[in-house]
Enzyme design. Structure first.
Site, PDB file in Angstrom:
ATOM      1  N   ARG A   1     -27.769  42.479  -1.036  1.00 62.17           N
ATOM      2  CA  ARG A   1     -29.208  42.338  -0.791  1.00 62.17           C
ATOM      3  C   ARG A   1     -29.740  40.987  -1.264  1.00 62.17           C
ATOM      4  O   ARG A   1     -30.621  40.418  -0.630  1.00 62.17           O
ATOM      5  CB  ARG A   1     -29.988  43.452  -1.485  1.00 62.17           C
ATOM      6  CG  ARG A   1     -29.874  44.775  -0.774  1.00 62.17           C
ATOM      7  CD  ARG A   1     -30.713  45.833  -1.512  1.00 62.17           C
ATOM      8  NE  ARG A   1     -30.472  47.131  -0.956  1.00 62.17           N
ATOM      9  CZ  ARG A   1     -31.315  47.754  -0.146  1.00 62.17           C
ATOM     10  NH1 ARG A   1     -32.457  47.195   0.182  1.00 62.17           N
ATOM     11  NH2 ARG A   1     -31.023  48.939   0.326  1.00 62.17           N
TER      12      ARG A   1
ATOM     13  N   ASN B   1     -48.025  44.444   1.017  1.00 64.13           N
ATOM     14  CA  ASN B   1     -47.494  45.560   1.783  1.00 64.13           C
ATOM     15  C   ASN B   1     -48.643  46.468   2.192  1.00 64.13           C
ATOM     16  O   ASN B   1     -49.649  46.550   1.489  1.00 64.13           O
ATOM     17  CB  ASN B   1     -46.499  46.355   0.921  1.00 64.13           C
ATOM     18  CG  ASN B   1     -45.862  47.506   1.656  1.00 64.13           C
ATOM     19  OD1 ASN B   1     -45.437  47.382   2.802  1.00 64.13           O
ATOM     20  ND2 ASN B   1     -45.787  48.650   1.004  1.00 64.13           N
TER      21      ASN B   1
ATOM     22  N   LEU C   1     -37.687  44.530  -1.687  1.00 62.67           N
ATOM     23  CA  LEU C   1     -37.366  43.101  -1.757  1.00 62.67           C
ATOM     24  C   LEU C   1     -36.821  42.777  -3.142  1.00 62.67           C
ATOM     25  O   LEU C   1     -37.340  43.250  -4.157  1.00 62.67           O
ATOM     26  CB  LEU C   1     -38.610  42.269  -1.456  1.00 62.67           C
ATOM     27  CG  LEU C   1     -39.094  42.379  -0.018  1.00 62.67           C
ATOM     28  CD1 LEU C   1     -40.478  41.773   0.138  1.00 62.67           C
ATOM     29  CD2 LEU C   1     -38.105  41.710   0.929  1.00 62.67           C
TER      30      LEU C   1
ATOM     31  N   ASP D   1     -43.724  50.410  -4.498  1.00 60.48           N
ATOM     32  CA  ASP D   1     -45.170  50.553  -4.306  1.00 60.48           C
ATOM     33  C   ASP D   1     -45.928  50.546  -5.628  1.00 60.48           C
ATOM     34  O   ASP D   1     -46.879  51.304  -5.827  1.00 60.48           O
ATOM     35  CB  ASP D   1     -45.487  51.824  -3.500  1.00 60.48           C
ATOM     36  CG  ASP D   1     -44.838  51.809  -2.127  1.00 60.48           C
ATOM     37  OD1 ASP D   1     -44.844  50.738  -1.482  1.00 60.48           O
ATOM     38  OD2 ASP D   1     -44.322  52.852  -1.695  1.00 60.48           O
TER      39      ASP D   1
ATOM     40  N   GLY E   1     -40.997  46.947  -8.068  1.00 60.35           N
ATOM     41  CA  GLY E   1     -40.963  48.405  -8.046  1.00 60.35           C
ATOM     42  C   GLY E   1     -41.200  48.963  -6.650  1.00 60.35           C
ATOM     43  O   GLY E   1     -41.365  48.228  -5.674  1.00 60.35           O
TER      44      GLY E   1
ATOM     45  N   HIS F   1     -49.404  50.477   2.904  1.00 58.73           N
ATOM     46  CA  HIS F   1     -48.810  51.771   2.560  1.00 58.73           C
ATOM     47  C   HIS F   1     -49.759  52.876   3.018  1.00 58.73           C
ATOM     48  O   HIS F   1     -50.974  52.739   2.861  1.00 58.73           O
ATOM     49  CB  HIS F   1     -48.593  51.822   1.040  1.00 58.73           C
ATOM     50  CG  HIS F   1     -47.913  53.051   0.549  1.00 58.73           C
ATOM     51  ND1 HIS F   1     -46.569  53.260   0.716  1.00 58.73           N
ATOM     52  CD2 HIS F   1     -48.394  54.133  -0.104  1.00 58.73           C
ATOM     53  CE1 HIS F   1     -46.251  54.432   0.179  1.00 58.73           C
ATOM     54  NE2 HIS F   1     -47.346  54.980  -0.325  1.00 58.73           N
TER      55      HIS F   1
ATOM     56  N   ASP G   1     -44.280  43.986  -5.886  1.00 58.54           N
ATOM     57  CA  ASP G   1     -43.517  43.560  -7.057  1.00 58.54           C
ATOM     58  C   ASP G   1     -42.122  44.183  -6.930  1.00 58.54           C
ATOM     59  O   ASP G   1     -41.754  44.635  -5.848  1.00 58.54           O
ATOM     60  CB  ASP G   1     -44.237  43.931  -8.360  1.00 58.54           C
ATOM     61  CG  ASP G   1     -44.453  45.430  -8.529  1.00 58.54           C
ATOM     62  OD1 ASP G   1     -43.809  46.234  -7.805  1.00 58.54           O
ATOM     63  OD2 ASP G   1     -45.270  45.815  -9.382  1.00 58.54           O
TER      64      ASP G   1
END
Length: 180
Positions: free
Chosen positions: A57, A99, A85, A137, A135, A101, A133
């Site tokens: 990744r 993002n 990411l 969400d 984590g 959501h 970040d």
């Protein structure tokens, strides 16, 4: 100046394009998805960064970040991008990755938030735009528009209404971020 990450249909990408926002590149982790067709139709450079094509990744995210930068991306929008990411990517765009959501955060993070909130009996879903970040969400929320849950809602019906809210909210927030 906007790079968009996608994994599927691309309806949020289309909302950004329809709003006339300066999308300069579209990257996907999945080949053959509708979002790539949408980018092509709009004349926006698009590329696939399938994990299987990279050692790991980190290597994939480094290549993807470099490609986006080479196309002038300064802000990255995850619009239905279904991969976490890596720090190597986020470090290239510090504080400039957002993002969208489909649920209130931090209450319903993850890949199945609508199923989770319906099972919990929550009164509302939401279109939520937040910073990304490391984590799942967990980044700070920028803006959120509640979408009330109806008594007869299924995941599919609720998802349709959430998408309508996302298509309003995401372009608005991205436009504001581009103006900063």
């Amino acid at each position: 100046m906007i790079g968009v990450l996608v994994s599927g249909e691309g309806s949020n990408l289309q909302a950004l394009l329809d709003a006339g926002l300066p999308v300069v590149a579209v990257a996907s982790n999945e080949p053959g998805v509708r979002a790539l067709e949408r980018a092509e139709s709009a004349g926006v450079p698009a590329a696939v960064f399938a994990l299987a094509d990279y050692e790991d990744r980190d290597a994939r995210d480094t290549a993807m970040a470099g490609w986006l930068e080479s196309h002038g991306a300064e802000l990255v929008v995850c619009a239905g991008y279904m991969q976490l990411l890596r720090p190597r990517f986020l470090e290239r765009f510090p504080g400039r990755v957002v993002n969208v959501h489909p649920a209130p955060l931090p209450d319903f993070p993850g890949a199945h938030p609508l199923e989770d909130l319906l099972a919990a009996g929550a009164p509302a879903a939401a279109a939520t735009v937040h910073y990304v970040d490391e984590g799942v969400d967990t980044g700070p929320v920028i803006a959120s528009e509640p979408v009330p849950v109806r008594a007869d809602d299924t995941v599919e019906l609720l998802r349709e209404r959430v998408h309508e809210a996302e298509h309003r909210l995401l372009p608005k927030v991205v436009r504001e971020l581009c103006a900063r």
